[in-house]
Design a protein around this motif. Structure first.
Motif, mmCIF file in Angstrom:
data_model
loop_
_atom_site.group_PDB
_atom_site.id
_atom_site.type_symbol
_atom_site.label_atom_id
_atom_site.label_comp_id
_atom_site.label_asym_id
_atom_site.label_seq_id
_atom_site.Cartn_x
_atom_site.Cartn_y
_atom_site.Cartn_z
ATOM 1 N N ASN A 1 47.962 32.200 10.657
ATOM 2 C CA ASN A 1 47.172 33.408 10.847
ATOM 3 C C ASN A 1 47.643 34.187 12.072
ATOM 4 O O ASN A 1 47.664 35.420 12.054
ATOM 5 N N SER B 1 43.186 31.129 3.225
ATOM 6 C CA SER B 1 43.388 30.430 4.499
ATOM 7 C C SER B 1 44.473 31.084 5.341
ATOM 8 O O SER B 1 44.493 30.928 6.558
ATOM 9 N N SER C 1 44.409 22.339 10.376
ATOM 10 C CA SER C 1 43.814 23.394 11.205
ATOM 11 C C SER C 1 44.875 24.078 12.059
ATOM 12 O O SER C 1 44.894 25.308 12.172
ATOM 13 N N GLY D 1 40.641 23.780 9.126
ATOM 14 C CA GLY D 1 41.630 23.314 8.156
ATOM 15 C C GLY D 1 41.069 22.775 6.860
ATOM 16 O O GLY D 1 41.822 22.416 5.960
ATOM 17 N N ALA E 1 37.292 30.699 1.334
ATOM 18 C CA ALA E 1 38.452 29.810 1.323
ATOM 19 C C ALA E 1 38.053 28.337 1.234
ATOM 20 O O ALA E 1 38.830 27.500 0.787
ATOM 21 N N ASN E 2 36.834 28.021 1.637
ATOM 22 C CA ASN E 2 36.359 26.634 1.654
ATOM 23 C C ASN E 2 35.596 26.304 0.379
ATOM 24 O O ASN E 2 35.177 27.185 -0.350
ATOM 25 N N THR F 1 46.928 26.283 9.820
ATOM 26 C CA THR F 1 46.174 27.472 9.419
ATOM 27 C C THR F 1 46.094 28.482 10.552
ATOM 28 O O THR F 1 46.343 29.681 10.348
ATOM 29 N N TYR G 1 41.866 28.750 -1.590
ATOM 30 C CA TYR G 1 42.645 28.287 -0.436
ATOM 31 C C TYR G 1 43.665 29.295 0.050
ATOM 32 O O TYR G 1 44.029 29.285 1.222
ATOM 33 N N SER H 1 44.248 21.881 -1.558
ATOM 34 C CA SER H 1 45.285 22.820 -1.988
ATOM 35 C C SER H 1 46.632 22.108 -2.107
ATOM 36 O O SER H 1 46.761 20.943 -1.744
ATOM 37 N N SER I 1 39.789 24.231 4.421
ATOM 38 C CA SER I 1 40.117 25.056 3.256
ATOM 39 C C SER I 1 41.425 24.627 2.594
ATOM 40 O O SER I 1 41.615 24.833 1.401
ATOM 41 N N LEU I 2 42.328 24.017 3.341
ATOM 42 C CA LEU I 2 43.598 23.576 2.769
ATOM 43 C C LEU I 2 43.557 22.136 2.264
ATOM 44 O O LEU I 2 44.534 21.651 1.723
ATOM 45 N N GLU J 1 36.570 33.289 5.266
ATOM 46 C CA GLU J 1 36.643 31.863 5.594
ATOM 47 C C GLU J 1 35.722 31.046 4.706
ATOM 48 O O GLU J 1 36.073 29.956 4.261
#
Length: 171
Positions: A154, A24, A147, A126, A14-15, A150, A21, A132, A128-129, A11
């Motif tokens: 997952n 994520s 979020s 969210g 990813a950020n 994401t 990204y 992207s 991290s996206l 995580e």
């Protein structure tokens, strides 16, 4: 607890500033597997708080305040209790329902813990996206829309992994 640490590291990567990204879509899977496998309330509590604390440490590297961070963890204590309760009332073979309820609980408790005392949008799942190609999804709910996307991606990937793993062991 190794799954919790692995999930937190994914995580953080990813950020920003790493901005990988594509992680994520998988960074919550180890955490979800930990939540599904763990039966003891205290281990659920410590694992969830460790996951949240490591994520806060990694995402708020520019403005970390120990007291504020620990205060932000207080509302998140309800999440492992929520997981413990739903695992008691939902059958273990209904993995998809468990994962979806855990995902909804994670979103709710993450929302509450991020908006207590001070709003830290950088500590949002969210985030991290946000940088992207999936940024267009923010038109459907902003950072919380990302979020939701994401967490549910997952959940479905974790379910596919667990289902395929179960089917191969079954045969």
């Amino acid at each position: 607890m190794l799954l919790v640490l692995f999930s937190s590291v994914l995580e953080i990567l990813a950020n920003p500033p790493f901005s990988l990204y594509f992680l994520s879509f998988v960074f919550l899977i180890p955490f979800f597997i930990f939540l599904l496998r763990e039966e003891k309330l205290w281990r659920l509590l410590w694992g969830s708080l460790l996951w949240k604390l490591l994520f806060l440490l990694g995402s708020l590297y520019y403005g970390f305040d120990f007291l504020l961070t620990f205060l932000k963890l207080l509302p998140f204590i309800g999440f492992p209790l929520f997981v413990f309760i739903i695992k008691k009332y939902i059958q273990k073979n209904n993995t998809l329902a468990l994962l979806l309820l855990i995902g909804i609980g994670l979103l709710l408790f993450d929302y509450v813990s991020n908006y207590v005392w001070l709003s830290f949008l950088a500590a949002n799942i969210g985030t991290s996206l946000a940088g992207s190609p999936f940024l267009g999804l923010a038109a459907f709910g902003g950072l919380w829309g990302l979020s939701i996307f994401t967490v549910f991606m997952n959940c479905f990937i974790a379910y596919a992994y667990l289902y395929l793993r179960y089917e191969t062991h079954k045969n």
